[in-house]
Structure formats: structure tokens, C-alpha cells
Design a protein around this motif. Structure first.
Motif, PDB file in Angstrom:
ATOM      1  N   ALA A 262      25.082  35.078   6.646  1.00 25.79           N
ATOM      2  CA  ALA A 262      25.150  33.752   6.012  1.00 25.79           C
ATOM      3  C   ALA A 262      23.878  33.517   5.229  1.00 25.79           C
ATOM      4  N   ALA A 263      23.991  32.824   4.102  1.00 25.04           N
ATOM      5  CA  ALA A 263      22.832  32.424   3.305  1.00 25.04           C
ATOM      6  C   ALA A 263      22.437  31.019   3.726  1.00 25.04           C
ATOM      7  N   VAL A 264      21.201  30.838   4.146  1.00 23.83           N
ATOM      8  CA  VAL A 264      20.737  29.537   4.621  1.00 23.83           C
ATOM      9  C   VAL A 264      19.517  29.121   3.820  1.00 23.83           C
ATOM     10  N   SER A 265      19.258  27.834   3.795  1.00 26.44           N
ATOM     11  CA  SER A 265      18.127  27.289   3.058  1.00 26.44           C
ATOM     12  C   SER A 265      16.845  27.523   3.847  1.00 26.44           C
ATOM     13  N   THR A 266      15.829  28.055   3.165  1.00 27.34           N
ATOM     14  CA  THR A 266      14.523  28.308   3.774  1.00 27.34           C
ATOM     15  C   THR A 266      13.444  27.867   2.786  1.00 27.34           C
ATOM     16  N   PRO A 267      12.176  27.840   3.189  1.00 27.53           N
ATOM     17  CA  PRO A 267      11.108  27.511   2.239  1.00 27.53           C
ATOM     18  C   PRO A 267      11.042  28.470   1.052  1.00 27.53           C
ATOM     19  N   LEU A 268      11.661  29.649   1.165  1.00 25.88           N
ATOM     20  CA  LEU A 268      11.676  30.617   0.075  1.00 25.88           C
ATOM     21  C   LEU A 268      12.951  30.533  -0.743  1.00 25.88           C
ATOM     22  N   GLY A 269      13.782  29.553  -0.472  1.00 25.02           N
ATOM     23  CA  GLY A 269      15.076  29.451  -1.122  1.00 25.02           C
ATOM     24  C   GLY A 269      16.170  29.983  -0.220  1.00 25.02           C
ATOM     25  N   PRO A 270      17.348  30.213  -0.775  1.00 26.94           N
ATOM     26  CA  PRO A 270      18.436  30.735   0.057  1.00 26.94           C
ATOM     27  C   PRO A 270      18.162  32.181   0.467  1.00 26.94           C
ATOM     28  N   CYS A 271      18.139  32.423   1.762  1.00 30.33           N
ATOM     29  CA  CYS A 271      17.904  33.764   2.290  1.00 30.33           C
ATOM     30  C   CYS A 271      19.031  34.132   3.241  1.00 30.33           C
TER      31      CYS A 271
END
Length: 369
Positions: A262-271
Motif C-alpha cells: 500500500a502507498a501511504v502518506s509520509t513526510p517524504l510523500g507517498p511511500c
């Protein structure tokens, strides 16, 4: 053992090139000259013996030291092997423990199997080397072992000419007073020699030549070969570890479809992370970014209950611009690696490429058109 048939009881009796006119039968205690032309053949064998270089029947100083301290050297090799096996055994145990406790099961079976194979290969190689060293040492011992005493209390005899030897003791090497050949008279070696003792009634000259040839074969380069064989353990273990790693990294298997991402929101963007739990039974889902993630990402990130999950298929990443721990680029290929699990080949802008686990990739843009 050079022997002739006793003229009284017919049993084999040892003879010596040093005393070609005298034989002593241990069975019937007959003492006298050998029957027939045995004395003449013994003199011919003695003549042939003294035509050869005396160094052919003597041990080098290095071999004398090696044989005199054989038991201690073998014990030291066992200790060194045991100490060398501790680090690799501890490392393999830690790897297997880590695979057992981690919730991420992708590739665990393959990595666990490779770990066990590496341990067995390393320890097995060490054991084989020890066996080779021990076998080489025993062949040398048997080649220069004195002839066991014919009866308790009697001296051992020279393995070349059959003359009685003076001296003895555990690990001792006695030099024959007649032909100057070196003889190992250690009790354990004499016991093994007695079990393999062969009685020779035929050509004494051929028997002596065969004994010298056997001595040459066993002792030629023996000290150097024992050291060389012992050095095989660390070299082979290192080469085996590299071979296993390279073999694992070079495999390109189909993507494992049972692993969900799954792609999740992180401080680096979607990871992209690996789903480790699903929203059922009240359990909140979470994603793991794995050991190959960028340092800014946590190992695991929990998702809020009810939060939307953007499922990602590894195949859909081909052509996507991504950023990974090793740099940024475009995904060229996805596959499964025995060491990394589902992986991606990423090509940088400068034309170079690298491999990264799918878990831990951060998306930089929309799919390329």
C-alpha cells in the motif's frame, strides 16, 4: 615385514638385512641360518639398499617435529576450528532468530535455508579439512612406522631393513643403526602398523625398493601440504559466503503475488509499505517499509482506523519515478529475490541502475506515458 619360512615349524619368521645369516622363529624359538638361498637374497637387497641416497629414508627436520608433536598439533587444530566456528555459528543463529521473531515473512524460508546451508557448508568444509590433515598425517606415520616387536619385550624393527631398533617412547623417532632409516616408534602407531603388517617372502630387493618408494610418496612435501590444507578452512568459508550471496542476488524469480503493498502518506510523500495486518476484528492496519528503506522512514507505520488504503501492485511500478535508499530513478523491472523478496530494478538518470526492495520505495510522480 621381511620374513622366511621357519625350517622347523613352517611359520613366517622375521629376518634382517643386518643379519642375513640368522633368523629367529617366535613360534618354535628356532634360531639358525635362513633356509635355501635366503641369505644370498638378503645380501643382494642390502647391497641395493646402500646404493640409494641415505636421505631417501630419513625425515626432514620439519617432518620430525611434526610427527613428534602430532597429537598436540591435532588438538590445536581442533581448538582453532572450534573457535573459528563460533562466530559463523553465532551469526547464523542470530539470523535464524531474527527470521523467527520478525512479523515480515517474505523470503524467510529462502533466507533461512541459505543460512543453514552456509553454516553446514562452512562447518562441513572445516571438518573435511581436519579429516584430510589427519589422514595425511596418518599416511606419513604409517610410511615411516617401525615394524612392531615380534614378541612382548623385544625391540621394534626398522621398517626398511628389519634391523632391531634402540630407544622408543611416545612420539619418539629412532634412527636405524644399520641403514640409517628413520622409524616412528610411537606405541599407537606401532599398534596400527601391526594390524596392517604384510609378510613378504618373495624378492627382498623389490620389497625394500617398494618400501622406499612408499616412504618417498608419503613424505614428499608433507609438511607444506599439511599447512596448505589447514589454510583452506578460512579461505573456503569466505568464498562460500560470497558465492551464496551472489547466487541469491542473481536470481530473478516471478513476483510473489501473496504479498500486499500500500502507498501511504509520509513526510517524504507517498511511500510503499508492506501490509502486515488488515482491518478486521478491530485490528488497525499497518505497513512495514523494511530494512532497505530510506533513513527518514520508520520501520513500521500504523494507519488510522478507517483510513483509506491505496493498494499497489508491484507490476504497476514499472515506468514510475521513485526514490529509494540508493538514489532516484525510474523502475525498469520488478521481480522476486531470495534475499530481498519482491524487488525492483531502478535506472538512474545517468544510466546506472540499482536494485531495491519494493517496500521502502517512495513515489515521485505519476506513471510515465
Amino acid at each position: 615385514m621381511l620374513a622366511v619360512h621357519c625350517p622347523q615349524c613352517g611359520r613366517p619368521a622375521p629376518v634382517s638385512l643386518a643379519s642375513p645369516d640368522l633368523m629367529a622363529c617366535a613360534a618354535c624359538h628356532h634360531r639358525g641360518p635362513p633356509p635355501g638361498d635366503a641369505s644370498q637374497r638378503l645380501r643382494a637387497a642390502a647391497h641395493a639398499l646402500f646404493q640409494t641416497d641415505v636421505r631417501r629414508r630419513q625425515l626432514s627436520e620439519a617432518l620430525r617435529r611434526m610427527l613428534a608433536t602430532a597429537s598436540q598439533r591435532h588438538a590445536r587444530l581442533l581448538v582453532v576450528f572450534a573457535l573459528a566456528a563460533v562466530p559463523i555459528s553465532a551469526l547464523c543463529a542470530l539470523l535464524l532468530l531474527g527470521l523467527w521473531v520478525t512479523p515480515d515473512t517474505e523470503g524467510n524460508l529462502v533466507v533461512g535455508g541459505m543460512t543453514v546451508a552456509a553454516w553446514l557448508g562452512t562447518v562441513g568444509t572445516g571438518a573435511a579439512v581436519l579429516a584430510l590433515v589427519r589422514g595425511r598425517q596418518r599416511r606419513i606415520e604409517e610410511a615411516c612406522a617401525a615394524r612392531p616387536p615380534a614378541a612382548p619385550g623385544e625391540p621394534a624393527a626398522c621398517h626398511v631393513c628389519g634391523a632391531p631398533l634402540d630407544g622408543g617412547g611416545a612420539g619418539a623417532i629412532a634412527r636405524c643403526g644399520f641403514c640409517a632409516a628413520d622409524n616412528l616408534v610411537a606405541p599407537a602407531v606401532l599398534a596400527r602398523a601391526r594390524a596392517r603388517q604384510v609378510v613378504l617372502f618373495a624378492s627382498f630387493e623389490q620389497a625394500v625398493s617398494a618400501e622406499l618408494a612408499s616412504f618417498d610418496r608419503a613424505t614428499s612435501g608433507a609438511a607444506a601440504s599439511v599447512v596448505a590444507i589447514a589454510l583452506v578452512v578460512p579461505v573456503t568459508a569466505f568464498a562460500l559466503a560470497i558465492a551464496v550471496t551472489l547466487a541469491g542476488e542473481s536470481r530473478r524469480l516471478p513476483v510473489d503475488p501473496t504479498v500486499r503493498y500500500a502507498a501511504v502518506s509520509t513526510p517524504l510523500g507517498p511511500c510503499i509499505g508492506k501490509l502486515t495486518s488488515l482491518a478486521d476484528g478491530g485490528a488497525a492496519p499497518a505497513v512495514r517499509f523494511g530494512a532497505f528503506r530510506r533513513p527518514e522512514l520508520p520501520e513500521e507505520q500504523a494507519l488510522a482506523p478507517g483510513a483509506p488504503i491505496e493498494a499497489v501492485s508491484p507490476g504497476s511500478l514499472v515506468g514510475r519515478a521513485v526514490t529509494a535508499k540508493a538514489g532516484a530513478g525510474v523502475v525498469e523491472e520488478v521481480f522476486s529475490s531470495p534475499l530481498r523478496g519482491n524487488s525492483a530494478t531502478v535506472r538512474r538518470n545517468d544510466g546506472t541502475s540499482f536494485t531495491s526492495s519494493v517496500a521502502g520505495l517512495c513515489l515521485d510522480g505519476p506513471p510515465a506515458r
